[in-house]
Design a protein around this motif. Structure first.
Motif, PDB file in Angstrom:
ATOM      1  N   UNK A 156       5.701   2.342 -19.086  1.00 24.36           N
ATOM      2  CA  UNK A 156       4.454   2.877 -18.523  1.00 24.36           C
ATOM      3  C   UNK A 156       3.503   1.746 -18.153  1.00 24.36           C
ATOM      4  N   UNK A 157       3.450   0.711 -18.949  1.00 26.46           N
ATOM      5  CA  UNK A 157       2.601  -0.432 -18.620  1.00 26.46           C
ATOM      6  C   UNK A 157       3.082  -1.111 -17.341  1.00 26.46           C
ATOM      7  N   UNK A 158       4.392  -1.197 -17.155  1.00 23.86           N
ATOM      8  CA  UNK A 158       4.948  -1.785 -15.933  1.00 23.86           C
ATOM      9  C   UNK A 158       4.594  -0.927 -14.726  1.00 23.86           C
ATOM     10  N   UNK A 159       4.646   0.390 -14.872  1.00 23.26           N
ATOM     11  CA  UNK A 159       4.256   1.288 -13.785  1.00 23.26           C
ATOM     12  C   UNK A 159       2.777   1.110 -13.457  1.00 23.26           C
ATOM     13  N   UNK A 160       1.938   1.063 -14.464  1.00 22.38           N
ATOM     14  CA  UNK A 160       0.491   0.938 -14.257  1.00 22.38           C
ATOM     15  C   UNK A 160       0.119  -0.413 -13.654  1.00 22.38           C
ATOM     16  N   UNK A 161       0.923  -1.411 -13.882  1.00 16.53           N
ATOM     17  CA  UNK A 161       0.631  -2.755 -13.376  1.00 16.53           C
ATOM     18  C   UNK A 161       0.593  -2.799 -11.856  1.00 16.53           C
ATOM     19  N   UNK A 162       1.314  -1.909 -11.207  1.00 14.35           N
ATOM     20  CA  UNK A 162       1.416  -1.941  -9.747  1.00 14.35           C
ATOM     21  C   UNK A 162       0.349  -1.123  -9.042  1.00 14.35           C
ATOM     22  N   UNK A 163      -0.496  -0.409  -9.786  1.00 19.44           N
ATOM     23  CA  UNK A 163      -1.508   0.439  -9.176  1.00 19.44           C
ATOM     24  C   UNK A 163      -2.907  -0.011  -9.555  1.00 19.44           C
ATOM     25  N   UNK A 164      -3.847   0.255  -8.651  1.00 20.90           N
ATOM     26  CA  UNK A 164      -5.259   0.042  -8.925  1.00 20.90           C
ATOM     27  C   UNK A 164      -5.915   1.396  -9.142  1.00 20.90           C
ATOM     28  N   UNK A 165      -7.093   1.372  -9.669  1.00 17.76           N
ATOM     29  CA  UNK A 165      -7.810   2.616  -9.931  1.00 17.76           C
ATOM     30  C   UNK A 165      -8.101   3.379  -8.643  1.00 17.76           C
ATOM     31  N   UNK A 166      -8.372   2.669  -7.565  1.00 19.82           N
ATOM     32  CA  UNK A 166      -8.711   3.339  -6.313  1.00 19.82           C
ATOM     33  C   UNK A 166      -7.491   3.928  -5.594  1.00 19.82           C
ATOM     34  N   UNK A 167      -6.288   3.721  -6.108  1.00 19.03           N
ATOM     35  CA  UNK A 167      -5.088   4.319  -5.519  1.00 19.03           C
ATOM     36  C   UNK A 167      -4.994   5.816  -5.807  1.00 19.03           C
ATOM     37  N   UNK A 168      -5.724   6.297  -6.792  1.00 17.84           N
ATOM     38  CA  UNK A 168      -5.654   7.696  -7.194  1.00 17.84           C
ATOM     39  C   UNK A 168      -6.950   8.404  -6.849  1.00 17.84           C
ATOM     40  N   UNK A 199       2.855   0.793  -3.218  1.00 17.64           N
ATOM     41  CA  UNK A 199       3.846  -0.043  -3.904  1.00 17.64           C
ATOM     42  C   UNK A 199       4.533  -1.008  -2.941  1.00 17.64           C
ATOM     43  N   UNK A 200       4.888  -0.501  -1.768  1.00 18.35           N
ATOM     44  CA  UNK A 200       5.554  -1.374  -0.780  1.00 18.35           C
ATOM     45  C   UNK A 200       4.626  -2.493  -0.313  1.00 18.35           C
ATOM     46  N   UNK A 201       3.344  -2.192  -0.138  1.00 17.00           N
ATOM     47  CA  UNK A 201       2.403  -3.221   0.311  1.00 17.00           C
ATOM     48  C   UNK A 201       2.190  -4.288  -0.758  1.00 17.00           C
ATOM     49  N   UNK A 202       2.472  -3.948  -2.018  1.00 20.86           N
ATOM     50  CA  UNK A 202       2.324  -4.911  -3.113  1.00 20.86           C
ATOM     51  C   UNK A 202       3.651  -5.537  -3.514  1.00 20.86           C
ATOM     52  N   UNK A 203       4.695  -5.290  -2.725  1.00 22.07           N
ATOM     53  CA  UNK A 203       6.020  -5.845  -2.986  1.00 22.07           C
ATOM     54  C   UNK A 203       6.551  -5.467  -4.366  1.00 22.07           C
TER      55      UNK A 203
END
Length: 136
Positions: A70-82, A93-97
């Motif tokens: 879950x920490x690995x999943x959260x690492x790829x997102x920012x708060x403003x993504x939701x 995710x694709x834009x962040x490679x």
């Protein structure tokens, strides 16, 4: 109570702590330029880990795996993504490679469903299982 060093003042202590903050949080090297990274130990020196192994007998391996995933999943997102739908999250995710495995896991989600947080996304990907109930 946290105590600073006796060699430096509190401002210098804060600056030194800020330099290693990324390594402490991410548990890996966070520098983008290789020349900024710490040099590896010499040939006659032992290898050291960035973070000590803190897994104890009181924590189960399954809980560690779920919390780390879950920490690995959260690492790829920012708060403003939701909030967002799966297609918008895949685009982020694709834009962040992000790893292809993570991007492909979002393909299994319903197209119309909106996710308000990483927790909602985690529960959708793992059949409603909440990592907090497993970890504690």
């Amino acid at each position: 109570m946290q105590r600073g060093s006796t060699k430096h003042g509190p401002i210098r202590d804060d600056n030194l702590a800020h330099e290693v903050d990324g390594i402490v949080r991410a548990r890996r090297e966070t520098r983008t330029e290789e020349w900024r990274s710490a040099e590896p130990p010499g040939e006659d020196q032992p290898q050291v880990a960035l973070m000590p192994d803190t897994s104890g007998a009181d924590r189960t391996a399954g809980a560690n795996t779920a919390a780390d995933a879950r920490a690995e999943l959260a690492r790829w997102f920012d708060r403003h993504d939701f909030p967002a739908r799966a297609a918008q999250l895949m685009h982020s995710l694709r834009s962040r490679n992000a790893p292809d495995q993570l991007v492909n896991s979002l393909l299994t989600l319903p197209k119309r469903q909106r996710y308000n947080s990483v927790g909602d996304l985690w529960r959708a990907l793992h059949g409603g299982e909440d990592v907090e109930t497993v970890r504690f």
